[in-house]
Structure formats: structure tokens, C-alpha cells
Design a protein around this motif. Sequence first.
Motif, mmCIF file in Angstrom:
data_model
loop_
_atom_site.group_PDB
_atom_site.id
_atom_site.type_symbol
_atom_site.label_atom_id
_atom_site.label_comp_id
_atom_site.label_asym_id
_atom_site.label_seq_id
_atom_site.Cartn_x
_atom_site.Cartn_y
_atom_site.Cartn_z
ATOM 1 N N GLY A 50 12.879 7.983 -4.961
ATOM 2 C CA GLY A 50 11.607 8.849 -5.421
ATOM 3 C C GLY A 50 11.869 10.156 -4.547
ATOM 4 O O GLY A 50 12.775 10.516 -4.084
ATOM 5 N N ALA A 51 10.723 10.741 -4.534
ATOM 6 C CA ALA A 51 10.657 12.020 -3.499
ATOM 7 C C ALA A 51 11.151 11.699 -2.229
ATOM 8 O O ALA A 51 10.672 10.777 -1.729
ATOM 9 C CB ALA A 51 9.449 12.765 -3.813
ATOM 10 N N VAL B 255 8.813 3.605 -14.253
ATOM 11 C CA VAL B 255 8.423 3.183 -12.833
ATOM 12 C C VAL B 255 7.452 4.166 -12.380
ATOM 13 O O VAL B 255 6.310 3.772 -11.714
ATOM 14 C CB VAL B 255 9.353 2.893 -11.664
ATOM 15 N N PHE B 256 7.590 5.347 -12.645
ATOM 16 C CA PHE B 256 6.575 6.510 -12.004
ATOM 17 C C PHE B 256 5.480 6.594 -13.023
ATOM 18 O O PHE B 256 4.571 7.792 -12.767
ATOM 19 C CB PHE B 256 7.510 7.682 -11.812
ATOM 20 N N HIS B 257 5.292 5.932 -14.178
ATOM 21 C CA HIS B 257 4.340 6.213 -15.000
ATOM 22 C C HIS B 257 4.258 7.578 -15.641
ATOM 23 O O HIS B 257 3.231 8.333 -15.613
ATOM 24 C CB HIS B 257 2.867 5.924 -14.317
ATOM 25 N N VAL C 282 11.011 11.385 1.384
ATOM 26 C CA VAL C 282 10.048 11.629 2.401
ATOM 27 C C VAL C 282 10.750 12.600 3.385
ATOM 28 O O VAL C 282 11.730 12.450 3.947
ATOM 29 C CB VAL C 282 9.497 10.298 3.274
ATOM 30 N N GLY D 198 10.602 3.702 -5.551
ATOM 31 C CA GLY D 198 9.892 4.969 -5.019
ATOM 32 C C GLY D 198 10.500 5.281 -3.800
ATOM 33 O O GLY D 198 11.021 6.599 -3.651
ATOM 34 N N GLY E 59 0.805 -1.154 0.093
ATOM 35 C CA GLY E 59 0.041 -0.028 -0.048
ATOM 36 C C GLY E 59 0.743 1.356 0.147
ATOM 37 O O GLY E 59 0.027 2.493 0.481
ATOM 38 N N GLY E 60 2.119 1.290 -0.273
ATOM 39 C CA GLY E 60 2.748 2.583 -0.561
ATOM 40 C C GLY E 60 3.525 2.781 0.875
ATOM 41 O O GLY E 60 2.954 2.326 2.010
ATOM 42 N N PRO E 61 4.189 3.703 0.879
ATOM 43 C CA PRO E 61 4.736 4.133 2.147
ATOM 44 C C PRO E 61 3.899 4.468 3.384
ATOM 45 O O PRO E 61 4.155 4.255 4.422
ATOM 46 C CB PRO E 61 5.664 5.317 1.840
ATOM 47 N N GLN E 62 2.759 5.230 3.008
ATOM 48 C CA GLN E 62 1.810 5.562 4.051
ATOM 49 C C GLN E 62 1.240 4.306 4.736
ATOM 50 O O GLN E 62 0.692 4.309 5.950
ATOM 51 C CB GLN E 62 0.699 6.210 3.158
ATOM 52 N N VAL F 248 13.296 4.521 -2.380
ATOM 53 C CA VAL F 248 14.613 4.786 -2.365
ATOM 54 C C VAL F 248 15.141 5.841 -3.228
ATOM 55 O O VAL F 248 16.160 6.605 -3.105
ATOM 56 C CB VAL F 248 15.356 3.622 -2.502
#
Lengths: 238, 238
Positions: free
Chosen positions: B116-117, B204-206, B119, B112, B31-34, B114
Amino acid sequence: MTASSPTRRERLRSATVSEIKEGARKLLVAGGPQAISLRQIARDMGMTAPAIYRYFPSLEALVVALAEDLMDEVAGEVAAAGEAAGDDPGRQLAAMARGYRAWAVANPVEFGLVFGAPVPGVGDLGLECLPDDPGADLGRPFLAAFLRLWQREPWPTPPRDYMLEHLGPYLGPLRETHGDLPIEVAYTFLSGWARLYGMVAMEVFHQVRWALTRPEALFEAEIVQFLSQVGALPDPRP
Amino acid sequence: MTASSPTRRERLRSATVSEIKEGARKLLVAGGPQAISLRQIARDMGMTAPAIYRYFPSLEALVVALAEDLMDEVAGEVAAAGEAAGDDPGRQLAAMARGYRAWAVANPVEFGLVFGAPVPGVGDLGLECLPDDPGADLGRPFLAAFLRLWQREPWPTPPRDYMLEHLGPYLGPLRETHGDLPIEVAYTFLSGWARLYGMVAMEVFHQVRWALTRPEALFEAEIVQFLSQVGALPDPRP
DNA sequence: TGCGATAGTAAACATCGTTCACCTGACTGA
DNA sequence: TCAGTCAGGTGAACGATGTTTACTATCGCA
């Protein structure tokens, strides 16, 4: 009573929608996507949280709407930078690339929301994978400049047959809106966009600090290199 | 009593730490980092949430530790792909690039986290901006291959003076560990890394679905193009 | 064998998204 | 003009989260 003259109610409503999105952006900038809180937005507006549900069905929908606004914002700035650069497509490309980076550096968290890892349910629902993708609005002016440059004078590319075989079958979305696009232009556009995106994302996401203290220097070098490669600059080599 | 023979307590402890991180990764993927939740991890382990605080001072610290593990994982796979590709540095570069993309495509959410934006509080605290950055472990084998390739036979680059003036002053971190690195190699490495990162992150980020239905095709074309550019392949042009 | 660090629990607090019932005030149709 | 509909907003509540505190049991070393 919809488009011609917005009724008073509609004006107030859209003002409230804007205020909500402004509050969401403020929280986003301050603490990342996780910090966007309906209750905090409502508090800042002098309201209570459930009131926001009159305007957005969920927090996620609000974030999606905000992301769409941000995509419009960056696409607008890029297009404006291109138009302000005069008539030469080479200069337009350079100006748009710099405009894209400038927006990203000035709005790093927003960049992460729009161009970073898709928030589960946001990137996959909001930004669909088809030709009316909001990303297309961003790419269009680049594509147009490449096309004008190509029509003026082609530049060297990989062999046409290779590209037609390996790339052609997968350009579906691109060809739907630009049927007459030469495959050389499509390849150069995609390759160049990946380079631009990679350079900017790398800088904004702090992926290059271990090697380079001033990413803008590499960015500028790459612009010169790329433009000379597509014949839009005198060759910088001696 | 620290390094020589891990005591029983230490073994159990590190096993628990691993189990916690495994649970965190499972939630991350789902479900993603959240979605990484201390309480859920504890439930899955048959514990209560506060117990995890014996192993990590906060949720954020756990996510940072997980991200560091993931960086090690991808760096290891990339290095292994390079070593399995034989002695030719050109083949090594291609294998490592493909290995990087393969890991990213197989583990998009981890990518994402590692790459990506950042956190807020994770990317800025965990992945510091100095030469012992974990990102350096990933870049090192690429750099080594470029260096061997250059020593065998240089390839055309922008003029040395331009690079020394515009890029040289900002290569500090890179030069600390590779003092004798020719600036042409440094530039080619950074430029190539940005292209690789951009291509993979874009997929990967579409960010490219609106134009291209099979990003791997462009990826392969770019590998051919880049390798021929640095003289590691016969020129693919007719 | 005894003692101390270690690992774990239970309860509590503040916060969050979301839903529900309720209210109020403005606009509209007869 | 008046009645009624409905958009906009409130308050309370539910379940969930991270985190802290106080407390307890147990493991392992001397």
C-alpha cells in the motif's frame, strides 16, 4: 435560514472548517496520515486544540472529511479532463485516464489516503460499500464513455453467457443505477478500471521501481493497447 | 563464531526478535499500522518498552523489518503455489496469481503495509528502488513462467519497434538481471503484473464494492481472459 | 574465578487525542 | 433596550505514546 442565505455565523463556521481541512492536508502531505495532528493544526491557526472539537468530533472524523473532499477533487478533475477532450468517447477515456494518473502523481500522499489501504475506521466507516459510494462519482464518466463507445460499435469480449453466469449476479450496485447496462460494457469497464487503478497505484506506491524506471511509459503504452482493444484507436499492430 | 554455530546468546536474541515481530504483527492485524506500539508489545512480552531498543533502533525500524518479513512470506507462498502447479507455465501463472490474491485476502492489513501507500520513511528507506528490491523476489517466478511460455510459442503484442522505443530505455533494473529478456515478455509481464496488482489491491482496499459485490468473480474472469491472451488457454471466445 | 558485554529496568521528557470546567462575546426574543 | 442563550474558544488535566538517560543485574567467555 439554511440554504437560501447563509447567515454570518454559518459563513464564518464553514470558513473555519475549510481552514482546518487545509491545515490537515498540509500536514498530510508533509508527513503522511500519521502526521495529521489536531494540536499542530490548531497552532498553525492560532488556536488551541480543543477548539477544533467544535467543528469535528474527533481526529478520525476530520480525516474522513478530508478524504471525502479529496475524492471529490479527483473526481472533478477527471470529469473535467473528459469534458475538455471533445466529443469522441475514446479520446475522453484517454483524457480521463491521464487526468487520474496526473492527479495521483501530483498528490501521491492524498492518493494513498483515498485509494490506499483503508485506515482502520476511516475506510470502513467513511466510504461505505453501497451504491452512493463516493467512488461511484469517479467511475461514472468512464462508464458513460464506455457506453457511448459500445453503442457506436461493440468490441470483442468474453462470451456473453460466461459473463452473465459468472459476473452478472454480482453487479448489483452497478445495475441499480444503470439498469440497462450491457454486461459486456460492465465487464470492460471493471477490467479497464482495475488496469488503470493498478497502473497508477503501482507507480505511486513505488511497487514497480525495481523493474521500470519510468512508469509513465508503460502507462502510455497501456492506454494505446487498451483503446485499440475497445476499437477506439486504429490497431497499433503492423 | 557467526554463521557456523549460533551461540546461545544469538539463539535467544533471534528468538526475542521473532517474538517482538510477532507481537507487532498481532497489533498490526488488530488495529492497523498505527496500532503498533512498542509499549504494548513490551507489555505482552512481560517487558518494558526501552528493552525493545536493544533489538530495534526505533519503532519505524521494527515496522520495516516486519514489512520485509511479510514480503518474504508472500513471495514464498506465491513461489510455492507455482511449483505445486506442475510444469505447464500457463497453469503456473494462474496458480501464482491465485496464490497472491489468496494471501492478500487472508492478510489484508499486512497487504496494505507491504503493497500500500508507503508509510513515510518506511517505503522509501526499507524498500529501495534498485534491482535487489524485495519486490523482485515476488516478480521473478512470474517472469520465469512468462519466459518459458514465450519460448514455447510467442503471443501477439504491440509492435516491437514501439516497445523498444517507448519502453526499452526504462527497463534498466529488469535487464540487469535478465539481459536476454525479449521486450515482448518484459511488456507482457509488466502489463500483467499491473493487472494482477490492480485487481487484488482494488479488492483488498475496498475500491470496487460500489460496483461489484464479489470481486473474486472478476478476478477469475480476468485470469481466463489474460491466459487466453498469451496463448496459455484455448480461446474462451466462441 | 573474574570481567565485560548484554539485557533489562525505572524515571523522565515531549508530544499526542480527548475531556472537562470555565469564560466571553454575539445574536435573539420579549 | 435589555436579558439571556449559546456557539466558539481557553486552560488544565488525564492517559497514552516514542525515545533517551542512568543505572543494575546477569549471562557467558577467557
